[in-house]
Write a protein that holds these residues in place. Structure first.
Motif, PDB file in Angstrom:
ATOM      1  N   GLU A 119       0.817  -1.214   0.000  1.00  0.00           N
ATOM      2  CA  GLU A 119       0.000   0.000   0.000  1.00  0.00           C
ATOM      3  C   GLU A 119       0.848   1.261   0.000  1.00  0.00           C
ATOM      4  OE1 GLU A 119      -2.519  -0.372   3.361  1.00  0.00           O
ATOM      5  OE2 GLU A 119      -3.632  -2.077   2.545  1.00  0.00           O
ATOM      6  N   SER A 120       2.090   1.141   0.441  1.00  0.00           N
ATOM      7  CA  SER A 120       2.970   2.308   0.459  1.00  0.00           C
ATOM      8  C   SER A 120       3.605   2.559  -0.898  1.00  0.00           C
ATOM      9  CB  SER A 120       4.065   2.116   1.512  1.00  0.00           C
ATOM     10  OG  SER A 120       4.965   1.096   1.109  1.00  0.00           O
ATOM     11  N   GLY A 121       3.257   1.703  -1.876  1.00  0.00           N
ATOM     12  CA  GLY A 121       3.792   1.881  -3.216  1.00  0.00           C
ATOM     13  C   GLY A 121       5.075   1.138  -3.456  1.00  0.00           C
ATOM     14  N   GLU A 122       5.427   0.237  -2.521  1.00  0.00           N
ATOM     15  CA  GLU A 122       6.691  -0.480  -2.630  1.00  0.00           C
ATOM     16  C   GLU A 122       6.525  -1.890  -3.185  1.00  0.00           C
ATOM     17  OE1 GLU A 122       9.325   0.984  -2.160  1.00  0.00           O
ATOM     18  OE2 GLU A 122       8.923   2.684  -0.873  1.00  0.00           O
ATOM     19  N   GLY A 123       5.321  -2.238  -3.654  1.00  0.00           N
ATOM     20  CA  GLY A 123       5.106  -3.595  -4.132  1.00  0.00           C
ATOM     21  C   GLY A 123       4.032  -3.655  -5.190  1.00  0.00           C
TER      22      GLY A 123
END
Length: 464
Positions: free
Chosen positions: A291-295
């Motif tokens: 959700e943090s944009g890291e996956g």
């Protein structure tokens, strides 16, 4: 009747704020705790030595400065996958999906019971093939046989409920992989949307199975709570990344479809027991990373999870490898399950949350409540205490409740089979139904399933 608190001394680490620790014979409670913290491991991070204190509940919180957002490095993005082989088990028929109302004929029930018995037999044979036959395991299996015999009256009653209750919807399909099935335990009344507990069962990553949650499902559904027991691929059918992926897919299905079964999508709680607690924690932390944009893209949101309940779980694999080896889950097998020694950090939630590059995702995590018995020899209670301390030190919301003298199986099996009031069960209900004090205060006449003398003998012979 609440127990009295007896203060004991505790010296917190120099790097963390002072922490108040209280001792209580059965249960420890503190409402001021906070959990959250996702972080990345430092290369020079050392595993925490377990404490030997038979402590009670302790909690605390710290504010930390959020570092600039940082990306994940190769170890987090390169997920090692163990491909499916001929070990894959065939999928079972779906009892609750595709419009079926969950009612079956006697012939269908018997056929389903036979299919599940066949699955469990295969799981047992796989376990034996990996553990081998030595003196240690001969004695363990003898103890397991005695343990199962002593609890058999309870197992028979729970099994009858599982197969024949009209309030149990078995083997609902949630994904396209083998074992992507879940069981739903529905309350008897259908008044209004119900809170939901998504449960990931334990089983040493080798013999986990959704039916292990039958007793919990029966108990919580009697208190107007829907329970969804998620099945997942075990080793060697899958490795840890497959298990986490399956658990995440099951949680996604619950978040997106539970309203169809009378559940409240805004009141979902995630729970895991033993290995299931580890898998569920990994799935939750990984989801927040996504959700943090890291996956990868996401199909459910961590904001839909009101709280995480971890029962008798282990969250720092580096500190548990030797312990598991001494207990019979040999290092070579364990490392195969966890996809090699280099992946132990990646699948250790306690270490992941210490990654400074991921600390900005801390606010996305729900409250964490960890339950553990102080006489647990399978996974020491220090595993939960250490995880809670780590979260608290990072400014997270966390709480640990320890039960004096309880083993790995007491909290999950023996105590519920006693009938009457169950401390841990009431702790869960009080959180899930926290806004409904009237329902919490209701007395549910839980009947005894096993005579007391047999439960006490089971406590002493349990190999877990």
């Amino acid at each position: 009747m609440p127990s009295q608190f007896l203060p004991i001394s505790y010296l917190p680490p120099k790097s963390s704020p002072s922490t108040e620790m209280m001792f209580k014979p059965l249960i420890y409670d503190d409402s001021s705790t906070t959990l959250f913290a996702s972080s990345r491991f430092d290369d020079d991070h050392h595993s925490v030595k377990p404490l030997l204190s038979r402590a009670s509940s302790y909690s605390g919180s710290v504010t930390t400065t959020k570092p600039p957002n940082g990306g994940l490095t190769g170890w987090y993005q390169k997920r090692r996958r163990r491909s499916n082989s001929d070990n894959n088990l065939s999928a079972f028929p779906d009892d609750g999906a595709n419009g079926n109302d969950g009612h079956q004929t006697i012939g269908q029930e018997v056929s389903h019971a036979a299919a599940e018995t066949f699955l469990l037999t295969r799981l047992g044979l796989k376990l034996l093939s990996y553990l081998g036959v030595g003196y240690r395991w001969i004695t363990r299996f003898m103890a397991l046989g005695c343990y199962a015999f002593l609890l058999m009256p309870g197992f028979i009653q729970v099994g009858y409920y599982y197969f024949f209750s009209p309030h149990v919807r078995r083997s609902i399909v949630y994904g396209d992989q083998p074992r992507n099935r879940l069981d739903l335990y529905l309350p008897k009344n259908s008044n209004g949307p119900k809170p939901v507990v998504a449960f990931v069962t334990g089983g040493a990553w080798i013999i986990g199975y959704k039916a292990w949650g039958s007793l919990l499902g029966q108990q919580l559904s009697d208190r107007d709570i829907i329970v969804a027991c998620i099945d997942y691929r075990n080793f060697p059918q899958g490795s840890i990344s497959d298990m986490v992926k399956d658990a995440s897919s099951g949680i996604s299905y619950i978040c997106n479809h539970i309203a169809e079964y009378g559940g409240d999508p805004d009141r979902i709680y995630l729970m895991g027991q033993s290995a299931g607690a580890h898998i569920a924690a990994c799935a939750l932390v990984e989801q927040v990373v996504k959700e943090s944009g890291e996956g990868d893209s996401v199909s459910w949101s961590s904001s839909q999870i009101n709280a995480y309940f971890g029962l008798s779980g282990g969250y720092n694999l580096l500190s548990l490898v030797d312990h598991f080896h001494d207990r019979g889950l040999y290092r070579s097998i364990f490392l195969s399950i966890m996809e090699g020694e280099e992946s132990l950090r990646q699948f250790s939630p306690e270490l992941v949350v210490q990654n400074p590059n991921l600390r900005h995702i801390a606010a996305r995590l729900p409250s964490i409540i960890l339950f553990h018995g102080t006489a647990d020899y399978s996974i020491p209670s220090d595993a939960s205490k250490s995880f809670a301390e780590t979260l608290q030190r990072l400014g997270a919301k966390a709480k640990v409740i320890l039960y004096e003298g309880k083993t790995h199986t007491d909290l999950f099996l023996q105590d519920p089979m006693r009938g009457g009031k169950d401390e841990m069960f009431e702790d869960i209900v009080s959180v899930v139904l926290g806004d409904d004090q009237e329902v919490i205060a209701e007395s549910v006449n839980r009947r005894r399933l096993v005579p007391e003398f047999m439960l006490k003998l089971a406590h002493w012979v349990s190999p877990f």
